[in-house]
Design an enzyme around this catalytic site. Structure first.
Site, PDB file in Angstrom:
ATOM      1  N   TYR A   1      30.119   0.079   4.150  1.00 11.19           N
ATOM      2  CA  TYR A   1      29.727   0.711   2.883  1.00 11.19           C
ATOM      3  C   TYR A   1      30.885   0.547   1.901  1.00 11.19           C
ATOM      4  O   TYR A   1      32.015   0.924   2.207  1.00 11.19           O
ATOM      5  CB  TYR A   1      29.493   2.202   3.139  1.00 11.19           C
TER       6      TYR A   1
ATOM      7  N   GLY B   1       0.840  -1.189   0.000  1.00 13.76           N
ATOM      8  CA  GLY B   1       0.000   0.000   0.000  1.00 13.76           C
ATOM      9  C   GLY B   1       0.871   1.232   0.000  1.00 13.76           C
ATOM     10  O   GLY B   1       2.071   1.157  -0.285  1.00 13.76           O
TER      11      GLY B   1
END
Length: 624
Positions: free
Chosen positions: A544, A338
């Site tokens: 990262y 949704g």
């Protein structure tokens, strides 16, 4: 529930916080949601809210007026006026690009200056839906530029296609701009009635292919642009919570809260452009999570429009023991269940004190050991980021032109002290940048504790300027990819989380795999494979990776890159890393999802999807 009044101190603090984020604010920020909705509905049907695409690049990162460029003196400078680095010459960057990648100003691969209209497929129209949508007077568009702008995120292959003129196999057929929760209810109801596919759109910063339209989707695809839903609906000073529309962009949210003396503290690298709804939908993390927490720590309440109704809890208590948390089913759902319309978050008064710092370590292993001890003692500052030597060298190449002999002399003394007297090898040392936030006494105590821990692992305090500069570069580094692509350099970043005892092995093995795979796939120049350790936890950390290479001589460089990244992801998983720490799964990583959550977990996710959205109205095909 009153809103906190502004005061001189909060205004001064606001200027400091937003000093590196000088983008356009929302000129309509004072309107109520109802007024904004009525204003748009009262306007002519051709009046389309395009504010973001009027100031953002259509084929690259960030603002149209901000970029790295080579000037007439053949030096790189950063253009524009929005950032502290704007107008600054970076005399070492060109040499670093030439040395690291074999790049040359003689070999240029310029982007196409305009969208190629021949590449834009005609919209698949659903006449019944369009007729009923017009009755609602909600703003919408079939324009090719509007549709293409919302057809992609910022994955390498998406930007590469845009630079070639914008050739995508499938793009949204219609863009709709709701202005309220009620507008979203109407749109989703019509989509269910007419069997229209919806892909929610927030900031458009996805790096997981989440916005990519499925090629096999034959229905009309609607891009539900949430950016007109950008209001703070209320602030509760007693409970320190705020209810906010999900389309608000991060920097606008912090600016509006700061004007009233508050903040969320949630600051992802993309805070200038990403949206609150996107943070929830991807289970986002921010640079200052050590103090403020990740998005799941900040979340109090949600309002979500699904094809079978509105999902929300009846109570906003601080903790509920009422079975599995339904909001955790929404966080990370990536637009498949949704659309999030309203979010209630915890907020905090603006911190009294903000202070930068940095520490240089003899090598990466000692830096990681220091971060582990900070986590053990729970004394980590709001943000701590440890970069390896390759990334340190990269950061050095981004140093501005020396403004005075005095500054140059001081830099020389620091280098002499670290390398000659302390014996640090410039080819092994690494640096951690620090950001402390809180009341003044707490910050001073935390500083003493952090630097004491760092000294145990051979760390030397390297000054506030280096810390502030490293933090500032966070907001401009994404612009470098566009410059690189101008000279045949392509690259990307990707992240993982990993237990502490696997951090060093994972970093070493993944970087080695990137280098080996580059050779095996015919990359003719040495690649850049570098990493940093960012968010820290009791049991592990986020790592990262940055990876880039010169693709001259390759006929299909994007395919080569994707094959190398797949190998790197396999290496990450083999070394005990997670599939994702904060970027989500999207379509990019979903091949690994079942093995990550088990067959049973995958089946539970499918069952939830089938119950909430049996007609697959939210058919982006992310995750599953």
């Amino acid at each position: 529930m009153a809103e906190a009044p502004g005061n001189d101190r909060s205004q001064e603090r606001l200027q400091r916080i937003m000093g590196h984020l000088q983008g356009n604010g929302d000129p309509e920020g004072s309107r109520s949601p109802a007024a904004a909705s009525e204003e748009l509905k009262a306007s002519s049907e051709n009046t389309i809210p395009k504010r973001r695409q009027e100031v953002l690049k259509w084929n690259g990162w960030g603002y149209i007026d901000s970029k790295f460029a080579v000037n007439k003196k053949q030096q790189v400078e950063f253009l524009g006026k929005r950032y502290k680095l704007s107008g600054v010459v970076l005399p070492s960057l060109r040499e670093w690009m030439e040395t690291t990648f074999g790049a040359s100003l003689d070999h240029r691969s310029a982007a196409k200056p305009h969208l190629n209209p021949e590449y834009i497929p005609p919209p698949v129209q659903n006449a019944g839906f369009l007729h009923d949508l017009k009755e609602t007077k909600i703003a919408h568009s079939l324009d090719a530029e509007d549709r293409l702008f919302r057809a992609h995120g910022h994955c390498l292959h998406e930007i590469f296609a845009l630079r070639g003129g914008g050739k995508f196999g499938r793009i949204p057929d219609l863009v709709v701009w709701p202005c309220s929760h009620e507008d979203v209810l109407k749109i989703v109801s019509l989509a269910v009635t007419h069997n229209v596919c919806i892909i929610p759109f927030g900031g458009g910063t996805s790096v997981s292919n989440a916005l990519e339209c499925p090629l096999e989707e034959k229905r009309c695809i609607l891009s539900l642009d949430m950016t007109q839903m950008s209001q703070i609906l209320w602030i509760d000073e007693n409970n320190l919570t705020a209810c906010i529309e999900a389309g608000i962009i991060g920097q606008d949210l912090e600016r509006k809260l700061a004007e009233r003396g508050f903040c969320t503290g949630h600051e992802p690298d993309s805070v200038e452009f990403s949206s609150l709804g996107g943070w929830v939908a991807t289970r986002a993390s921010g640079m200052k999570k050590n103090v403020y927490g990740n998005i799941e720590d900040l979340l109090v309440h949600l309002k979500v429009v699904t094809p079978c109704g509105v999902l929300e809890k009846s109570c906003q208590g601080p903790r509920l023991s009422t079975g599995p948390d339904i909001y955790h089913m929404v966080m990370g759902s990536e637009g498949t269940l949704g659309v999030i319309t309203e979010v209630t978050l915890k907020i905090r008064p603006l911190p009294e004190c903000q202070k930068y710092g940095s520490v240089v370590f003899p090598n990466f292993a000692q830096g990681v050991a220091c971060l582990r001890e900070m986590a053990r003692q729970r004394c980590a500052p709001a943000s701590v980021r440890l970069v390896d030597n390759a990334q340190f060298q990269f950061g050095h190449a981004l140093k501005p032109q020396v403004s005075s002999i005095f500054t140059s002399f001081l830099d020389g003394l620091k280098k002499l002290y670290i390398t000659k007297f302390k014996g640090f090898d410039p080819n092994n040392l690494c640096v951690a940048t620090l950001l402390f936030e809180g009341d003044r006494e707490m910050v001073l105590h935390q500083e003493m504790q952090v630097y004491k821990v760092a000294a145990k692992f051979g760390g030397l305090a390297a000054g506030e300027d280096n810390g502030q500069r490293g933090y500032m570069l966070t907001f401009v580094i994404a612009y470098l990819r566009d410059l690189g692509m101008d000279y045949y350099i392509i690259g990307e970043s990707f992240e993982t989380s990993v237990p502490w005892d696997r951090v060093l092995d994972l970093c070493r093995n993944v970087k080695a795999r990137l280098v080996q795979e580059s050779r095996d796939h015919g990359v003719q120049f040495p690649p850049l494979a570098t990493c940093r350790v960012t968010q820290t936890y009791d049991a592990g950390a986020c790592v990262y990776f940055y990876f880039a290479f010169n693709y001259r001589g390759l006929s299909d460089p994007v395919h080569v890159y994707e094959q190398i990244e797949i190998a790197a992801r396999n290496e990450i998983l083999a070394n005990g890393g997670s599939l994702s720490h904060h970027h989500g799964v999207g379509k990019l990583r979903k091949r690994w999802l079942k093995s990550t959550v088990s067959d049973v977990g995958h089946g539970m996710m499918l069952a939830l999807k089938n119950h909430v959205d049996p007609k697959n109205i939210f058919g982006s095909q992310n995750l599953l």
